[in-house]
Design a protein around this motif. Sequence first.
Motif, PDB file in Angstrom:
ATOM      1  N   ASP A 288       0.835  -1.212   0.000  1.00 27.78           N
ATOM      2  CA  ASP A 288       0.000   0.000   0.000  1.00 27.78           C
ATOM      3  C   ASP A 288       0.865   1.256   0.000  1.00 27.78           C
ATOM      4  O   ASP A 288       0.979   1.975   1.001  1.00 27.78           O
ATOM      5  CB  ASP A 288      -0.966   0.006   1.189  1.00 27.78           C
ATOM      6  CG  ASP A 288      -2.130  -0.952   0.986  1.00 27.78           C
ATOM      7  OD1 ASP A 288      -2.232  -1.535  -0.109  1.00 27.78           O
ATOM      8  OD2 ASP A 288      -2.939  -1.110   1.915  1.00 27.78           O
ATOM      9  N   ARG A 300      -5.968   2.821  -5.848  1.00 28.43           N
ATOM     10  CA  ARG A 300      -7.268   2.558  -5.236  1.00 28.43           C
ATOM     11  C   ARG A 300      -7.890   3.877  -4.790  1.00 28.43           C
ATOM     12  O   ARG A 300      -7.270   4.638  -4.030  1.00 28.43           O
ATOM     13  CB  ARG A 300      -7.114   1.617  -4.038  1.00 28.43           C
ATOM     14  CG  ARG A 300      -8.436   1.176  -3.438  1.00 28.43           C
ATOM     15  CD  ARG A 300      -8.252   0.034  -2.456  1.00 28.43           C
ATOM     16  NE  ARG A 300      -7.561   0.425  -1.241  1.00 28.43           N
ATOM     17  CZ  ARG A 300      -6.456  -0.132  -0.802  1.00 28.43           C
ATOM     18  NH1 ARG A 300      -5.875  -1.099  -1.498  1.00 28.43           N
ATOM     19  NH2 ARG A 300      -5.899   0.264   0.321  1.00 28.43           N
ATOM     20  N   SER A 302      -9.364   5.379  -2.519  1.00 25.75           N
ATOM     21  CA  SER A 302      -9.750   5.444  -1.110  1.00 25.75           C
ATOM     22  C   SER A 302      -9.379   6.820  -0.573  1.00 25.75           C
ATOM     23  O   SER A 302      -8.990   7.712  -1.319  1.00 25.75           O
ATOM     24  CB  SER A 302      -9.041   4.338  -0.329  1.00 25.75           C
ATOM     25  OG  SER A 302      -7.643   4.405  -0.530  1.00 25.75           O
ATOM     26  N   SER A 303      -9.513   7.024   0.714  1.00 27.22           N
ATOM     27  CA  SER A 303      -9.123   8.292   1.322  1.00 27.22           C
ATOM     28  C   SER A 303      -8.160   8.009   2.476  1.00 27.22           C
ATOM     29  O   SER A 303      -8.584   7.537   3.545  1.00 27.22           O
ATOM     30  CB  SER A 303     -10.357   9.030   1.849  1.00 27.22           C
ATOM     31  OG  SER A 303      -9.985  10.283   2.381  1.00 27.22           O
TER      32      SER A 303
END
Length: 323
Positions: A288, A300, A302-303
């Motif tokens: 990640d 991805r 996402s936040s």
Amino acid sequence: VYKRQVPKRVGEGARRAVGWLPKNDEQCWPVRFGARADGTRPCSRPPALLLVHARKAHRGRAALAGERMSAGVAMPIVFSGSSPPSWRPTASLEILQLRAGLRHRIREWFHARGILEVETPALCRFAATDAHIESLEVPGRGWLHTSPEFAMKRLLAAGSGDIYQFARVFRDGERGSRHNPEFTLLEWYRTGMDYRALMREVVELCRQAAAGVAGWGETREITYAEAMARVGVDHEHDDAAQLAACLRTAGVDVPEAVRGDRGALLDLVMSTRVEPGFDPRRPTIVYDFPPDQAALARIRPSSPPIAERFEVFLGGMELANGF
């Protein structure tokens, strides 16, 4: 690479002037390297390698993927002052046997899972697009690939299914204790598998390949954010000045060329502060990554956004990069 056979005995003066390897009592192969090979005329071509025929062994050799069969063995000639040249390869027989066993076990592992071995061209029309990797040019022909990624993705797009390759790859500007401009890269692709499953498969393959040779502890998985936090770095919010200060505090020299480059400074933190803290006896997976470290990995939404990418470390060095 070239071979020059002399039909009659080379004189003592010539043998002192050039490196030589005796074939029998009547013939020698002089290595012409800025010296007088015939005792009267200076040579004009400094060779890098000498092709030495193997005797009392085998007349041919099984070449690695991408190499041609040859009746001899290409070996580097090393000159050291007035000493005779060393024709011996730098790899010992034990290392060559270990390498052959390693490749055999890796192929068995892929075969058991129905993953197809492929081979793609090393010569490409264009250079690599990665800003941090330099391609080697073949003037008038193209570029030598830095990885088989694009060619293998073409195969995937054409419906090949799961594939792998032992590729000879070339990267300019890389030479040191852990880098060579030419090396072997194992690359594979799995359809229908996410990156979290793939990163565990990498460790499984490494264990299979090293079976009977080395044993390791349990695998450790850690996110990029957690790895950076261990050395006091907030990779989301720290600016270039803060990252440079963190490195200098730890005694790391920060080159002037990267002092304002936040991405390069994060790489420097990873290689000089984070990686040395990993246990060399157990596989460590960092996953990640931030979007600016994505390379070609999927982002991805996402936040905060995350690049679905991972790196595997073992024995104090990075072994694999995947996404």
